[in-house]
Design a protein around this motif. Sequence first.
Motif, PDB file in Angstrom:
ATOM      1  N   SER A 124       0.824  -1.212   0.000  1.00  0.00           N
ATOM      2  CA  SER A 124       0.000   0.000   0.000  1.00  0.00           C
ATOM      3  C   SER A 124       0.856   1.260   0.000  1.00  0.00           C
ATOM      4  CB  SER A 124      -0.926   0.017   1.228  1.00  0.00           C
ATOM      5  OG  SER A 124      -0.186   0.216   2.427  1.00  0.00           O
ATOM      6  N   SER A 125       2.171   1.095   0.138  1.00  0.00           N
ATOM      7  CA  SER A 125       3.076   2.248   0.207  1.00  0.00           C
ATOM      8  C   SER A 125       3.522   2.680  -1.187  1.00  0.00           C
ATOM      9  CB  SER A 125       4.308   1.902   1.055  1.00  0.00           C
ATOM     10  OG  SER A 125       3.955   1.781   2.408  1.00  0.00           O
TER      11      SER A 125
ATOM     12  N   THR B 167       5.836   8.269   1.722  1.00  0.00           N
ATOM     13  CA  THR B 167       4.941   7.727   0.695  1.00  0.00           C
ATOM     14  C   THR B 167       4.032   8.827   0.155  1.00  0.00           C
ATOM     15  OG1 THR B 167       3.059   7.091   2.114  1.00  0.00           O
ATOM     16  CG2 THR B 167       4.933   5.574   2.001  1.00  0.00           C
TER      17      THR B 167
ATOM     18  N   TRP C   1       0.502   9.759  -2.724  1.00  0.00           N
ATOM     19  CA  TRP C   1      -0.879   9.552  -3.159  1.00  0.00           C
ATOM     20  C   TRP C   1      -1.818  10.345  -2.251  1.00  0.00           C
ATOM     21  CZ3 TRP C   1      -0.862   7.521  -7.773  1.00  0.00           C
ATOM     22  CH2 TRP C   1      -2.078   7.250  -8.419  1.00  0.00           C
TER      23      TRP C   1
ATOM     24  N   MET D  50      -4.735  11.329   0.045  1.00  0.00           N
ATOM     25  CA  MET D  50      -5.454  10.632   1.128  1.00  0.00           C
ATOM     26  C   MET D  50      -4.648   9.467   1.710  1.00  0.00           C
ATOM     27  SD  MET D  50      -9.348  10.856  -0.450  1.00  0.00           S
ATOM     28  CE  MET D  50      -9.858   9.478   0.519  1.00  0.00           C
ATOM     29  N   GLU D  51      -3.438   9.197   1.163  1.00  0.00           N
ATOM     30  CA  GLU D  51      -2.659   8.056   1.646  1.00  0.00           C
ATOM     31  C   GLU D  51      -1.211   8.411   1.999  1.00  0.00           C
ATOM     32  OE1 GLU D  51      -2.805   4.944  -1.245  1.00  0.00           O
ATOM     33  OE2 GLU D  51      -4.989   4.989  -1.417  1.00  0.00           O
ATOM     34  N   SER D  52      -0.818   9.667   1.896  1.00  0.00           N
ATOM     35  CA  SER D  52       0.583  10.048   2.073  1.00  0.00           C
ATOM     36  C   SER D  52       0.995   9.996   3.545  1.00  0.00           C
ATOM     37  CB  SER D  52       0.821  11.455   1.533  1.00  0.00           C
ATOM     38  OG  SER D  52       0.597  11.494   0.144  1.00  0.00           O
ATOM     39  N   LYS D  53       2.202   9.451   3.783  1.00  0.00           N
ATOM     40  CA  LYS D  53       2.660   9.260   5.161  1.00  0.00           C
ATOM     41  C   LYS D  53       4.174   9.447   5.255  1.00  0.00           C
ATOM     42  CE  LYS D  53      -0.776   5.596   6.058  1.00  0.00           C
ATOM     43  NZ  LYS D  53      -1.211   5.433   4.650  1.00  0.00           N
TER      44      LYS D  53
ATOM     45  N   LYS E  90       0.568  10.869   9.255  1.00  0.00           N
ATOM     46  CA  LYS E  90      -0.228  10.977   8.034  1.00  0.00           C
ATOM     47  C   LYS E  90      -0.315  12.439   7.606  1.00  0.00           C
ATOM     48  CE  LYS E  90      -4.572   9.471   5.929  1.00  0.00           C
ATOM     49  NZ  LYS E  90      -4.781  10.738   5.197  1.00  0.00           N
TER      50      LYS E  90
ATOM     51  N   ASP F  78      -5.234  14.936   3.728  1.00  0.00           N
ATOM     52  CA  ASP F  78      -5.759  14.176   2.585  1.00  0.00           C
ATOM     53  C   ASP F  78      -5.532  14.871   1.247  1.00  0.00           C
ATOM     54  OD1 ASP F  78      -6.580  12.185   4.265  1.00  0.00           O
ATOM     55  OD2 ASP F  78      -8.721  12.701   4.206  1.00  0.00           O
TER      56      ASP F  78
ATOM     57  N   ARG G 298       4.471   0.706  -4.342  1.00  0.00           N
ATOM     58  CA  ARG G 298       3.558  -0.422  -4.115  1.00  0.00           C
ATOM     59  C   ARG G 298       4.194  -1.761  -4.486  1.00  0.00           C
ATOM     60  NH1 ARG G 298      -1.135   2.982  -6.617  1.00  0.00           N
ATOM     61  NH2 ARG G 298      -1.849   4.181  -4.813  1.00  0.00           N
TER      62      ARG G 298
END
Length: 267
Positions: free
Chosen positions: A53-54, A70, A72, A74-77, A93, A96, A257
């Motif tokens: 998922s990364s 990472t 994207w 809503m998914e960046s961390k 996180k 978004d 990913r």
Amino acid sequence: MRTGTLLMWMVLGFFSCKSGAESETQGSENKTIVQEPANLSYQILKVYPHDTSSFTQGLEWFKDQLWEGTGWYMESKLLQTDYTTGKAVKKVKLPDNEFGEGITIFKDKIYQLTWQEHKVYQYNAKTLAVEKTFDWPYEGWGLTHNDTALIISTGGSNIYWVDPANFKIVKTLGVTDNNGYVDSINELEWVDGFLYANKYLTDYILKIDPATGQVIARMNLAGILQQTNQPVSSNTDVLNGIAYRPSTKTFFVTGKRWPAMYEIKLN
């Protein structure tokens, strides 16, 4: 008179041709021949699991701990990762509406770029609290550092040296090879005085001389997932992520990913 005049023009023509030929020869001698980048060969030492998922944008070792940025929406961390399991130990996180990009850790501060939001985060490396945010005029892609400056790529052929105190550009370097400028410079890593860079949408890692911007060598990782029998799906994206581990003198590489992370040694 006609004969004398003709003879004079013939002599002048001879010296003119000779002078032109010498000039052409000297010009060709002054041209610098740029060598094609050498091939970097490597050996796979170990294969580790990686969180699929990364969407990996940045990878870095710091005090023998592996960190990953990472992307994207809503998914960046920002992650501290147990490389043996691929699981996150700590994470932050991003909002978004922000797309995370490259990371680096310099003097106990973690820096993380965003893609098109023109924002850079500075975290405390111990607490992961956001201490500052900086404005960046270009897209953010790759990020690393040397002893004095942060070094940033923006997806083109230019790489920028930046003052970490105020994020002002102090140097701009164009990356070239024997064919001219090299674009799509992405994730960066500084190792023993050289820059290593992913070239986006390719399987190449480039070794760049920071004094000249010339690509002096490149490593081709095409087919590495298939060669090691890793599951490849429609979500498996491109090679991206370079982290040098000083304690073992090895590189860790992965992709967006990807199901695996590789510890490799240059031959």
